[in-house]
Design an enzyme around this catalytic site. Structure first.
Site, PDB file in Angstrom:
ATOM      1  CE1 TYR A 337      -3.054  -2.993   0.316  1.00 39.22           C
ATOM      2  CE2 TYR A 337      -3.417  -2.502   2.630  1.00 39.22           C
ATOM      3  CZ  TYR A 337      -3.677  -3.274   1.524  1.00 39.22           C
ATOM      4  OH  TYR A 337      -4.570  -4.310   1.625  1.00 39.22           O
ATOM      5  CD  GLU A 413     -22.203  -2.522  20.614  1.00 41.88           C
ATOM      6  OE1 GLU A 413     -23.058  -2.382  21.512  1.00 41.88           O
ATOM      7  OE2 GLU A 413     -22.179  -3.490  19.835  1.00 41.88           O
TER       8      GLU A 413
END
Ligand SMILES: [Zn+2]
Ligand SMILES: [Zn+2]
Length: 437
Positions: A337, A413
């Site tokens: 990458y 969360e």
């Protein structure tokens, strides 16, 4: 912060008098709209977490996303770069096309968390039986982008531009012998077809407290390239080294010689770099000097010119040191990458948006990261902005919390609301500030 849409100081051009959804009853209450999306995003994330799939094998994940986008009336293309899903939401008004990217793949990690939705999935990976886990948090990326899609689809008539939802396979790398990820999507012509003007992406991280956004202008994450060096000598008895050519001492000198590339030969004031050997393999027993030695390592850069120079110097160093010993070195570079670069002008513009979403104190500059990310391919094509979203609970120390890729990686969360809101706002803000007919 409960506010779904930008404060007037930032978003006035777009948001003045715009209904916030197809349903006027919902539109009247943005807090409620966010709250509804928030619980759904958590539900989707748990489903994905319980059903993780490895790179280029995200079949069920893709179906799940496809169904969601189709239900929202978004134009969908599937099977992109194997299992990728593309959604195109056409706004009611002309404007730029904003690409939002979420990666979909999980990792060959056996989950050790005692959660009701913990993954029990098993598969084989490179011939080994392994568990599969969303240990990098890509489940949250998909769920947050599904949430943003729902909110943005709800206001499509007033949307001044298009949104390109990129659900990307195989960020962690394609299986051996396969292509994949962002690079393959582009190779297949994704950006030529949809012509986005800008790309945004986010990644959850254990290294920041929940709700904190970490960013950096310019180079953020390194390029990652592999090198392989084979040193060929001539086998002989260990007692008579003069009878052959010793590739082991030559290899040892190459390892040491290579240390001067970054420390002596590259202008290190530009950007840092790393050259590391991870493997040396040669010989079978104490008294045989072998024919050859194989070495393997990684190169990390934050500057693409430095990167090319390091490739060239590694080759010269290995070849000439081997030659001085009468051996021969072959250097192979496998390019990975590229550097992930946040467009500086774009970064300046989006930081106020991030602060409006997460709170001033919760948007911080993070150090460069020597890890790599294939969002870099998208950000090489169009201006890009990529940032980190903290998910470590307040009760834990991010410095010691189980990191991404750990079997104990844990996501608080409550961060998902921040991430969903952030990508939604980035989209709206970009459209407001970059009108296009
Ligand atoms: Zn990862
Ligand atoms: Zn990741």
């Amino acid at each position: 912060m409960k506010r779904l849409f930008l404060p007037l100081a930032i978003g006035a051009t777009l948001l003045g008098g715009i209904p916030l959804g197809a349903n006027p009853a919902t539109a009247a209450d943005p807090d409620q709209l966010l709250k509804n999306t928030e619980s759904k995003v958590i539900e989707w994330r748990r489903h994905l977490h319980q059903n993780p799939e490895l790179g280029n094998r995200e079949f069920e994940t893709a179906k799940y996303i496809e169904q969601h986008l189709k239900a929202l009336g978004i134009q969908v293309e599937t099977g992109v770069a194997h299992t990728g899903v593309i959604g195109l939401l056409k706004g009611g008004k002309p404007g730029p096309t904003v690409a939002l990217r979420a990666d979909m793949d999980a990792l060959p990690v056996t989950e050790q968390m005692d959660l009701p939705f913990a993954s029990k999935v098993k598969t084989t990976y490179q011939g080994k039986d392994v568990g599969v886990m969303h240990a990098c948090g890509h489940d949250t990326h998909v769920a947050m982008l599904m949430g943003a899609a729902e909110v943005l689809a709800g206001m499509r008539d007033e949307l001044a531009g298009n949104v390109l939802f990129i659900f990307q396979p195989a960020e962690e790398g394609a299986p051996d012998g396969e292509e994949g990820g962002a690079e393959l999507m582009l190779k297949e012509g994704l950006f030529k077809k949809y012509k986005p003007d800008v790309a945004f992406g986010q990644h959850v991280t254990s290294t920041l407290p929940v709700g904190v956004i970490g960013y950096r202008s310019g180079p953020l994450m390194a390029s990652s390239d592999e090198f392989r060096i084979t040193v060929d000598g001539r086998q002989t008895h260990g007692s008579r080294p003069w009878g052959g050519v010793d590739p082991i001492t030559a290899a040892a000198q190459i390892v040491l010689g290579t240390q001067t590339i970054v420390s002596r030969q590259i202008d290190i004031t530009k950007e840092p770099a790393v050259v590391s050997f991870g493997k040396i393999d040669g010989g079978v027993r104490n008294n045989i000097i072998p024919d050859s030695v194989f070495m393997n390592g990684t190169i990390r850069n934050f500057d693409m010119d430095n990167r090319q120079q390091i490739f060239a110097k590694l080759k010269t160093t290995a070849e000439l040191i081997a030659e001085s010993a009468g051996a021969k070195a072959k250097v192979e570079i496998i390019e990975g990458y590229p550097v992930t670069v946040n467009n500086p002008a774009l970064t300046d513009k989006v930081i106020p948006v991030m602060k409006a979403v997460a709170g001033d104190k919760n948007v911080i500059v993070v150090p460069k990261i020597t890890g790599a990310e294939d969002f870099s391919y998208f950000a090489n094509e169009v201006p890009g902005f990529y940032y980190f979203l903290g998910v470590t609970p307040k009760s834990k120390d991010p410095a010691t919390a189980a990191s991404n890729h750990s079997p104990r990686f844990y996501v608080d969360e409550s961060a998902l609301k921040v991430g969903t809101e952030a990508i939604t706002q980035l989209t709206l803000d970009y459209m407001a500030n970059n009108p296009k007919n």
